[in-house]
Design an enzyme around this catalytic site. Structure first.
Site, PDB file in Angstrom:
ATOM      1  N   CYS A   1       3.223   3.093   9.603  1.00 49.46           N
ATOM      2  CA  CYS A   1       3.384   4.473   9.188  1.00 49.46           C
ATOM      3  C   CYS A   1       4.453   5.365  10.202  1.00 49.46           C
ATOM      4  O   CYS A   1       3.814   5.597  11.327  1.00 49.46           O
ATOM      5  CB  CYS A   1       2.322   5.155   8.875  1.00 49.46           C
ATOM      6  SG  CYS A   1       2.619   6.764   8.280  1.00 49.46           S
TER       7      CYS A   1
ATOM      8  N   PRO B   1       0.891  -1.211  -0.012  1.00 56.44           N
ATOM      9  CA  PRO B   1       0.128   0.006   0.093  1.00 56.44           C
ATOM     10  C   PRO B   1       1.060   1.293   0.127  1.00 56.44           C
ATOM     11  O   PRO B   1       1.826   1.374   1.045  1.00 56.44           O
ATOM     12  CB  PRO B   1      -0.744   0.013   1.395  1.00 56.44           C
ATOM     13  CG  PRO B   1      -0.446  -1.390   1.810  1.00 56.44           C
ATOM     14  CD  PRO B   1       0.813  -1.867   1.178  1.00 56.44           C
TER      15      PRO B   1
ATOM     16  N   ASN C   1       9.220  -7.368   4.075  1.00 50.73           N
ATOM     17  CA  ASN C   1       9.127  -6.200   3.269  1.00 50.73           C
ATOM     18  C   ASN C   1      10.423  -5.478   3.584  1.00 50.73           C
ATOM     19  O   ASN C   1      10.914  -5.040   4.770  1.00 50.73           O
ATOM     20  CB  ASN C   1       8.053  -5.431   3.874  1.00 50.73           C
ATOM     21  CG  ASN C   1       7.837  -3.998   3.111  1.00 50.73           C
ATOM     22  OD1 ASN C   1       7.623  -3.031   3.702  1.00 50.73           O
ATOM     23  ND2 ASN C   1       8.094  -4.110   1.785  1.00 50.73           N
ATOM     24  N   GLY C   2      11.134  -4.980   2.520  1.00 47.67           N
ATOM     25  CA  GLY C   2      12.243  -4.003   2.650  1.00 47.67           C
ATOM     26  C   GLY C   2      13.248  -4.166   1.869  1.00 47.67           C
ATOM     27  O   GLY C   2      13.941  -5.390   1.673  1.00 47.67           O
ATOM     28  N   ASP C   3      13.529  -3.188   1.024  1.00 47.33           N
ATOM     29  CA  ASP C   3      14.886  -3.270   0.033  1.00 47.33           C
ATOM     30  C   ASP C   3      14.773  -4.369  -1.204  1.00 47.33           C
ATOM     31  O   ASP C   3      16.018  -4.481  -1.805  1.00 47.33           O
ATOM     32  CB  ASP C   3      16.224  -3.445   0.791  1.00 47.33           C
ATOM     33  CG  ASP C   3      16.250  -2.254   1.929  1.00 47.33           C
ATOM     34  OD1 ASP C   3      15.721  -1.188   1.790  1.00 47.33           O
ATOM     35  OD2 ASP C   3      16.781  -2.577   3.224  1.00 47.33           O
TER      36      ASP C   3
ATOM     37  N   HIS D   1       7.887  -5.064   7.969  1.00 49.47           N
ATOM     38  CA  HIS D   1       8.683  -3.995   7.533  1.00 49.47           C
ATOM     39  C   HIS D   1      10.234  -4.202   8.434  1.00 49.47           C
ATOM     40  O   HIS D   1      10.039  -3.962   9.575  1.00 49.47           O
ATOM     41  CB  HIS D   1       8.373  -2.808   7.444  1.00 49.47           C
ATOM     42  CG  HIS D   1       9.241  -1.672   6.706  1.00 49.47           C
ATOM     43  ND1 HIS D   1       8.993  -1.026   5.798  1.00 49.47           N
ATOM     44  CD2 HIS D   1      10.510  -1.705   6.755  1.00 49.47           C
ATOM     45  CE1 HIS D   1       9.761  -0.321   5.141  1.00 49.47           C
ATOM     46  NE2 HIS D   1      10.868  -0.455   5.914  1.00 49.47           N
TER      47      HIS D   1
END
Length: 487
Positions: free
Chosen positions: A231, A146, A332-334, A300
């Site tokens: 967030c 998202p 999640n990440g990179d 994340h």
């Protein structure tokens, strides 16, 4: 008292309007081509396709008679009125509030014991345990993150065409959804091509989030709801939303449990490793969510404090996966290449990977992942991709001046990421990494060089290839500091 045209400051002289109207910017009207009629009428900036000299509108009866529906999740006037009059039936949410209040009373009126586990079964009490739901097959599927602003429907359509399996709406604020705000409800729209689709919501209190979950469950066509607990933005965090929910974990668990109980489809949660890099809490959070029966957690690999600085900690994501007994875990990440994707899948044994910035920079990453090979995409192929995005944008936001302006601005926001792509044919070492600052370079042709520019003026030049000249007073300032590798 009736309103006469003499009271209106706008022109009602159709012939005069048509004579003064600027030249069309498009050869074809996306809406007329797709649906057989254009809702913008004479205001359409591709109006010559369907407007006669006297202003009469042409209709392709064969297409129009099919009444083609490509989007769902519109808010009806009746539901909007009920929400604003506070007459909507939130009976399932009310029942969850009563159960939560009863638990508080049992623990002296605070939240400290809301999530104590039963020694017999290590599950939540039977009366708050979620009903059995039809699970979604998330395992092994690619997932487009998202993405605020840039994760709009036209962009998601592009990613679907490149093979992504799961899509999710932009983050929507629960409080605004409950108010029936048009702009917030527009974020929940689903395109017919999105076969596994969820909506992500953000909020900070029980009524906001649980009521919104019940409302979406009743009124929207979605496969899951995702709660944003990641967030890092200050204005969101300081209100206790997003990663700010970590500040009151027991309150967060009570809300998530109730949200899960008022929906008939699975609920997912996206969260960071914690607030501080020195105090990761994602393992504990995962264990609690697992006890509640949450089907999917997306981790994340950074703390709130890190934002997007430092590399994502995939070793910790691996530990999170190992700590979960039943709940599926996505990392999640990179991830920026098919090699990154499959390497992390193998090393961490996660059930899947969510991709955000990598998809913004090169949306064809999903095709690369599935085919396990790099694509040395040409500048002309990339330009055709942007033209398609603009057509989808004009279809979605409208083909009048307002819609053209919206489409241009969203395209320019996306350009702030696209300019970071370095063509594979120019790289000395593969695969490229997310944290590597792309060097200044001359492309293999003028268009490729232009697409690499970090100058907003050059992004505007690219937009003018599809959307015509910008107005004299046009100004654009990107919202995302995507060119900063440390922001």
């Amino acid at each position: 008292m009736p309103i006469h045209s003499s009271c209106c400051k706008k022109s009602h002289d159709l012939a005069k309007y048509l004579a003064s109207k600027p030249a069309d910017i498009l050869k074809e009207c996306p809406a007329y081509t797709a649906f057989g009629r254009c809702p913008q009428g004479v205001k359409c900036r591709a109006g010559s396709c369907h407007t006669l000299p006297d202003g009469k509108q042409l209709v392709n009866e064969e297409l129009a008679s099919k009444d083609i529906v490509t989007q769902t999740n519109f808010l009806s006037n009746d539901i909007r009125k009920a929400l604003r009059a506070k007459k909507y039936d939130f009976s399932r949410s009310d029942e969850q509030r009563k159960l939560l209040d009863a638990k508080k009373n049992n623990y002296g009126g605070d939240d400290s014991g809301l999530n104590e586990m039963s020694a017999e079964n290590k599950r939540f009490d039977p009366e708050t345990r979620p009903v059995k739901k039809k699970p979604i097959d998330f395992i092994g599927k690619t997932y487009l993150a998202p993405l605020t602003t840039v994760g709009n429907m036209p962009f998601r359509r592009i990613c679907k065409e490149y093979g992504v399996d799961i899509t999710c709406s932009e983050m929507a604020m629960a409080g605004n959804i409950l108010k029936g705000t048009n702009g917030e409800w527009a974020l929940l729209r689903r395109h017919v091509s999105e076969d596994i689709f969820g909506v992500q919501i953000c909020g900070n209190n029980f009524e906001q989030l649980v009521n919104t979950s019940e409302l979406i469950n009743n009124e929207c066509n979605v496969d899951f709801i995702d709660l944003n607990v990641g967030c890092p933005i200050d204005s969101v965090y300081e209100k206790g939303c997003g990663s700010g929910m970590f500040k009151t974990p027991n309150k967060m668990y009570g809300i998530i449990n109730a949200m899960n109980n008022v929906t008939d489809f699975p609920m997912t949660v996206k969260y960071r490793t914690g607030i501080s890099i020195k105090q990761p809490i994602a393992i504990k959070v995962t264990q609690k969510l697992d006890e509640m029966g949450i089907q999917l957690g997306i981790v994340h690999g950074r703390s709130r404090q890190q934002r997007y600085s430092k590399l994502a900690d995939w070793d910790y994501i691996k530990q999170v996966k190992e700590s979960s007994k039943h709940m599926q875990i996505f990392g999640n990440g990179d991830v920026f290449s098919w090699e990154d994707y499959w390497e992390k899948m193998e090393e961490t044994k996660v059930d899947g990977i969510m991709i955000g910035r990598g998809a913004l920079i090169k949306p064809w990453i999903f095709e690369e992942i599935k085919e396990r090979k790099v694509w040395d995409i040409t500048s002309n192929e990339r330009l055709e991709l942007l033209k398609k995005f603009c057509n989808y944008g004009l279809e979605h936001w409208g083909s009048d001046d307002i819609g053209v302006n919206h489409t241009r601005r969203y395209l320019l926001e996306w350009q702030s990421f696209l300019c970071r792509y370095v063509p594979v044919g120019l790289l000395e070492v593969l695969p490229a990494k997310m944290n590597q600052r792309p060097p200044a370079y001359y492309g293999r042709n003028e268009l490729e060089t232009l697409m690499a520019s970090t100058n907003v003026a050059d992004w505007i030049k690219i937009s003018e290839m599809m959307l015509g000249p910008t107005p004299d007073d046009f100004v654009f300032i990107p919202k995302h500091k995507s060119n900063s590798y440390e922001g």
